[in-house]
Design an enzyme around this catalytic site. Structure first.
Site, short mmCIF file in Angstrom:
data_model
loop_
_atom_site.label_atom_id
_atom_site.label_comp_id
_atom_site.label_asym_id
_atom_site.label_seq_id
_atom_site.Cartn_x
_atom_site.Cartn_y
_atom_site.Cartn_z
N ASP A 1 -2.87 2.74 -5.76
CA ASP A 1 -1.84 2.65 -5.00
C ASP A 1 -1.89 1.32 -3.57
OD1 ASP A 1 -4.52 3.13 -3.56
OD2 ASP A 1 -4.15 4.74 -2.05
N GLU A 2 -2.71 0.23 -4.28
CA GLU A 2 -2.67 -0.87 -3.12
C GLU A 2 -2.53 -2.11 -4.35
OE1 GLU A 2 -5.33 -1.15 -0.07
OE2 GLU A 2 -6.49 -0.03 -1.35
N ASP B 1 0.48 -1.19 -0.08
CA ASP B 1 0.44 0.12 0.02
C ASP B 1 1.21 1.24 0.13
OD1 ASP B 1 -2.66 2.22 0.12
OD2 ASP B 1 -2.77 1.19 2.07
#
Length: 367
Positions: A110-111, A16
Site C-alpha cells: 500500500d505504499e 500511501d
C-alpha cells in the site's frame, strides 16, 4: 573549462493508500461503509492487519492484538484478510505509478516511493495530484501523498494530511518544517533512541540540530552523524526500482500450540496462500522467475525458531508439489515428539530467471 552542471533538486513522492485493506473491504461490501472495520482473524493470537478510520477513533491500530481491538471497540466488524484481493488492487496502483516514472520503490502493498524528477508534468505536486486522481478514478480508493526533496521528508509529509490529502515540503521550507518535530518522527529513532536523546534534553529536531555533529558523533558514533544529517534534512538515498523477489511466504500463529503431527492441514493451507502469491509474481513480470527452494518455518511454544529447506532437482511445479515437500520437511525436525509449536510458515525461495533455469536444464538435464 566549463564547470560541471549542478543536477536539479530531486522531486520525491511517497504515496500511501489510506487504511488500505479496510478500505478495499468497505469498497467491495457496501454494508461495511461507515462501520468500524477491523481486518483480522478473531482469536487470542491474531493481530490487526488494518483498521478503518471509524475503528481508529476508538484507538484500534494495525499490529494490535485482535482481542485488545475487540475490547476497545466492541461494535467493530471483524473481516478476515483477503491478501489475493489486496495484491490485485496493489498491482492496479503500481500500474498507475508506472505511467509517470520508472523509478518506483515499493515498501509494501500500500505504499511506495517515486522519483519524479524527470516527470513529464511541470511540477512534482501536479504529478502527485494526477496519480491520486487516477487511483481514485480506477480503484475508487483514496491515497495520500507527500512531496519533498528526499525520501524521508516525503514519507513524513504523506502522513501530514491523511486521509486523502497531499502535503508539499519545498527545499527552502525544510529547515522550518523539521525544527518543531519530535525526534521520534525521524527514521530510525525508536522508543529506545528517543529515551537516550531525552537524557540529553533533546526532544525536538531543533534540539538535535543545536547539539552539533561533534557531540552527536562522540555519543553515538556513526549513527550520530546520521542523526545530524537528518536534523538538517539531508537524505541522499536513491529511490531504488523494484528489486527481484527473494522469497514468497505465508505464516500463521495458532490459537493453541500444536504437535508436529497435527501441522499438515495448516501447512497445506499456507501452501495455498504462498502458491497464489507465486502465481501473481510470475504473472506480474513479462519473463517469469522460478522458485527452486521450499522453506518450512516453525516456532516452538518457547519461541525457538526453526527453518528447514529443500531444493529438489526439479522446482515445485504445482500447489501439490509445494504442499508435499513442505509437509515432508517435518521429518527433518529433530526435536522431541512432545514439542509443541505456536507458528508455522511455508515459503518459496531461491528465485532465478526463467530463461536461466531453462539454460541450466538444457546443460544438466534431470536423469
Amino acid at each position: 573549462m566549463p564547470s560541471n552542471p549542478v543536477p536539479p533538486p530531486r522531486k520525491i513522492l511517497h504515496v500511501d493508500m489510506d487504511a488500505f485493506y479496510a478500505s478495499v473491504e468497505q469498497r467491495d461490501d457496501p454494508a461495511l461503509r461507515g462501520q468500524p472495520v477491523v481486518v483480522a482473524w478473531r482469536g487470542a493470537r491474531s493481530v490487526v492487519c488494518a483498521a478503518s478510520y471509524e475503528a481508529r477513533k476508538f484507538g484500534v491500530r494495525s499490529a494490535m492484538p485482535a482481542v485488545r481491538a475487540e475490547r476497545l471497540c466492541p461494535q467493530a466488524v471483524f473481516v478476515p484478510p483477503d491478501f489475493l484481493r489486496y495484491k490485485a488492487v496493489s498491482r492496479q496502483v503500481r500500474e498507475i505509478f508506472a505511467r509517470h516514472t520508472e523509478l518506483i520503490e515499493p515498501l509494501s502493498l500500500d505504499e511506495a516511493y517515486l522519483d519524479v524528477t524527470a516527470s513529464g508534468l511541470p511540477t512534482a505536486t501536479e504529478t502527485a495530484e494526477a496519480i491520486r486522481a487516477a487511483i481514485f478514478e480506477e480503484t475508487r480508493l483514496t491515497a495520500s501523498a507527500g512531496v519533498a526533496p528526499n525520501k524521508f521528508l516525503a514519507k513524513i509529509a504523506s502522513d501530514w494530511r491523511k486521509p486523502d490529502g497531499i502535503f508539499v515540503i519545498r527545499p527552502h521550507q525544510v529547515a522550518a518544517f523539521l525544527e518543531p518535530l519530535p525526534v521520534g518522527r525521524l527514521p530510525g529513532v525508536g522508543k529506545v533512541m528517543e529515551a537516550k536523546l531525552a537524557e540529553l534534553d533533546i526532544t525536538r529536531v531543533a534540539d538535535l540540530r543545536a547539539c552539533g555533529l561533534p557531540a552527536l558523533e562522540q555519543r553515538f558514533g556513526r549513527w550520530g552523524r546520521r542523526l545530524h544529517e537528518l536534523s538538517l534534512g539531508i537524505d541522499d538515498s536513491p529511490v531504488r526500482s523494484e528489486r527481484p523477489t527473494l522469497q514468497i511466504s505465508s505464516e500463521d500463529t495458532f490459537e493453541h500450540d500444536l504437535p508436529l503431527e497435527e501441522l499438515e492441514p495448516h501447512i497445506r493451507r499456507l501452501a495455498e496462500k504462498t502458491w497464489a502469491g507465486y502465481m501473481l509474481e510470475q504473472g506480474r513480470r513479462e519473463q517469469g522467475r522460478i522458485a527452486r527452494t521450499v522453506v518450512l518455518k516453525l516456532k516452538t511454544a518457547d519461541f525457538r525458531l526453526l527453518t528447514r529447506s529443500l531444493t529438489p532437482g526439479t522446482p515445485p511445479a504445482s500447489l501439490r508439489d509445494l504442499g508435499d515437500i513442505a509437509c515432508e520437511l517435518r521429518t527433518r525436525v529433530e526435536l522431541p515428539a512432545s514439542t509443541r509449536y505456536r507458528l508455522v510458515g511455508v515459503g518459496l525461495a531461491g528465485f532465478i530467471d526463467a530463461d536461466r533455469h531453462i539454460a541450466q536444464s538444457d546443460l544438466f538435464p534431470t536423469p
